[in-house]
Design a protein around this motif. Sequence first.
Motif, PDB file in Angstrom:
ATOM      1  N   ASN A 103      26.331   1.062  52.037  1.00  0.00           N
ATOM      2  CA  ASN A 103      24.867   0.692  52.719  1.00  0.00           C
ATOM      3  C   ASN A 103      25.036   0.869  54.302  1.00  0.00           C
ATOM      4  O   ASN A 103      23.725   0.249  54.670  1.00  0.00           O
ATOM      5  CB  ASN A 103      25.659  -0.523  51.664  1.00  0.00           C
ATOM      6  N   CYS A 104      25.980   1.256  54.955  1.00  0.00           N
ATOM      7  CA  CYS A 104      26.101   1.291  56.073  1.00  0.00           C
ATOM      8  C   CYS A 104      25.268   1.946  57.208  1.00  0.00           C
ATOM      9  O   CYS A 104      24.614   2.799  56.111  1.00  0.00           O
ATOM     10  CB  CYS A 104      27.386   1.808  56.510  1.00  0.00           C
ATOM     11  N   LYS A 105      24.619   1.583  57.715  1.00  0.00           N
ATOM     12  CA  LYS A 105      23.168   2.861  58.246  1.00  0.00           C
ATOM     13  C   LYS A 105      23.142   3.332  59.895  1.00  0.00           C
ATOM     14  O   LYS A 105      22.900   3.830  60.087  1.00  0.00           O
ATOM     15  CB  LYS A 105      22.439   1.484  58.643  1.00  0.00           C
ATOM     16  N   GLY A 106      24.360   3.177  59.470  1.00  0.00           N
ATOM     17  CA  GLY A 106      25.495   3.949  60.981  1.00  0.00           C
ATOM     18  C   GLY A 106      25.265   5.342  60.831  1.00  0.00           C
ATOM     19  O   GLY A 106      24.933   5.673  59.295  1.00  0.00           O
ATOM     20  N   GLY A 107      25.756   6.115  62.314  1.00  0.00           N
ATOM     21  CA  GLY A 107      25.412   7.538  61.648  1.00  0.00           C
ATOM     22  C   GLY A 107      26.535   8.367  61.113  1.00  0.00           C
ATOM     23  O   GLY A 107      26.282   9.127  60.230  1.00  0.00           O
ATOM     24  N   ASP A 108      27.412   7.663  60.545  1.00  0.00           N
ATOM     25  CA  ASP A 108      28.594   8.661  60.089  1.00  0.00           C
ATOM     26  C   ASP A 108      28.505   7.789  58.133  1.00  0.00           C
ATOM     27  O   ASP A 108      29.210   6.855  57.628  1.00  0.00           O
ATOM     28  CB  ASP A 108      30.160   8.260  60.955  1.00  0.00           C
ATOM     29  N   PRO A 109      28.571   8.962  57.862  1.00  0.00           N
ATOM     30  CA  PRO A 109      28.285   8.684  56.230  1.00  0.00           C
ATOM     31  C   PRO A 109      29.811   8.023  55.990  1.00  0.00           C
ATOM     32  O   PRO A 109      29.096   7.523  54.278  1.00  0.00           O
ATOM     33  CB  PRO A 109      26.863   9.533  54.995  1.00  0.00           C
ATOM     34  N   LEU A 110      30.526   8.611  55.856  1.00  0.00           N
ATOM     35  CA  LEU A 110      31.811   7.877  55.746  1.00  0.00           C
ATOM     36  C   LEU A 110      32.548   7.136  56.081  1.00  0.00           C
ATOM     37  O   LEU A 110      34.115   6.679  55.819  1.00  0.00           O
ATOM     38  CB  LEU A 110      32.536   9.679  55.441  1.00  0.00           C
ATOM     39  N   HIS A 111      31.980   6.838  57.402  1.00  0.00           N
ATOM     40  CA  HIS A 111      32.951   5.773  58.330  1.00  0.00           C
ATOM     41  C   HIS A 111      31.921   4.261  58.545  1.00  0.00           C
ATOM     42  O   HIS A 111      31.119   4.978  59.216  1.00  0.00           O
ATOM     43  CB  HIS A 111      33.287   5.887  59.585  1.00  0.00           C
ATOM     44  N   PRO A 112      32.062   3.567  57.922  1.00  0.00           N
ATOM     45  CA  PRO A 112      31.420   1.971  58.499  1.00  0.00           C
ATOM     46  C   PRO A 112      31.621   1.951  59.745  1.00  0.00           C
ATOM     47  O   PRO A 112      32.264   1.682  60.164  1.00  0.00           O
ATOM     48  CB  PRO A 112      31.557   0.865  56.982  1.00  0.00           C
ATOM     49  N   CYS A 113      30.177   1.877  60.117  1.00  0.00           N
ATOM     50  CA  CYS A 113      30.653   1.269  61.649  1.00  0.00           C
ATOM     51  C   CYS A 113      30.986  -0.223  61.743  1.00  0.00           C
ATOM     52  O   CYS A 113      31.166  -0.408  62.889  1.00  0.00           O
ATOM     53  CB  CYS A 113      28.962   1.609  62.113  1.00  0.00           C
ATOM     54  N   GLY A 114      30.736  -0.744  61.245  1.00  0.00           N
ATOM     55  CA  GLY A 114      31.351  -2.440  61.223  1.00  0.00           C
ATOM     56  C   GLY A 114      30.207  -3.404  62.380  1.00  0.00           C
ATOM     57  O   GLY A 114      30.375  -4.209  62.479  1.00  0.00           O
TER      58      GLY A 114
END
Length: 386
Positions: free
Chosen positions: A63-74
């Motif tokens: 569900n993370c909307k950051g740029g990295d699909p494997l590492h949640p941005c927080g």
Amino acid sequence: MAYIAMARKWRPKSFADMVGQEHIAKTLQNAIEGDRLHRAFLFTGTRGVGKTTSARILARTLNCKGGDPLHPCGECDSCKDIDGGNPMDVLEIDAASNTGVDNIRDVIDRVQYPPVIGKYKVFIIDEVHMLSTGAFNALLKTLEEPPEHVIFIFATTEVNKVPQTILSRVQRFDFKRLTMDQIRGRLRFICEQEGINATDEALDIFAEKADGSMRDGLTYFDQAYAFTGSEMTADAVRSILGIPPVELFFSLVNAIEGHDLKGVFKMVDDACTRGIEFTPLLDGFGKFLRNLLYTRIDAFTADDLSITDELYTKFKSTGLGLTNGDLLRISKMLIDLQATLRYSINPRLLVETTFARMAWLDHLTDLRRALAAINDPTKASGSADQ
């Protein structure tokens, strides 16, 4: 600010932080990258190895909307919502207290609604084996054809109690028990981050007592930290966790070797004076006997046994009057004692008399040597290892 327990404060938040379950992390990462994500997962393994934590990491990553699909941005709305503790798109259910059909029907009703913030609505059902037969049956159709926006993650410590009809509809991941090295390494990392000066021996105690569970290891670590503060020694850890010092077992083996009943009773009294419970006392003696036998036959090195070179050398020179057969016989008596201790109305007497029997019995000898000595005394050349 309220104190946060170590197990919660240092709970992994991404696949990169998962210790001991790299095979599962890699498989899930590959599925996400290749867009081959299953809709229902089953995480199984013993307690404290990261099943529920991994489920949360997967929900957070998806569900993370950051740029990295494997590492949640927080930093995105979804990550902050999940970190807040009551996320709108992730529903956690404890099946131990929500076992009925009505509880699962409530879940099925929520499945129809799309996610509010993230891409998926994730349902995490912990201890799923506790669900009733009716509740499992209510889930079957939804598991077979779940909506595109729904992910189910089941966690259980007793996968044998999950119906085959459920197992056939989920992707199963078996979580491994963590090794002592993995637990010790994680605790060392936490010590460095928290500014705690802990000896290697102290961390070895946590890693061994954790018995493959990272959560248990962190709980014991937290308990000891409250007592010792930033200077953590092995003696202090043993004291707060009620772990008998190894010197007690050296004295016990020496008493058994010398048929010294007084020494046996003195060791038990010393353990009681220190406030050591009989269960950890017997567990500790069992591990001591194992190490004593391993060092005698050179089966493992000091590093393999997670003991110091000095202690390894001491093991090598201890109980030389006891044959390997004696050690095996003592171990069998110990196992029998552990099995009956819980039913005893006088556990101290039972422990004392069993240790006394160990010391009272004659040591084993090789029958062939004994017969040879009778027939020709010149052929007798000391006792043989059994």
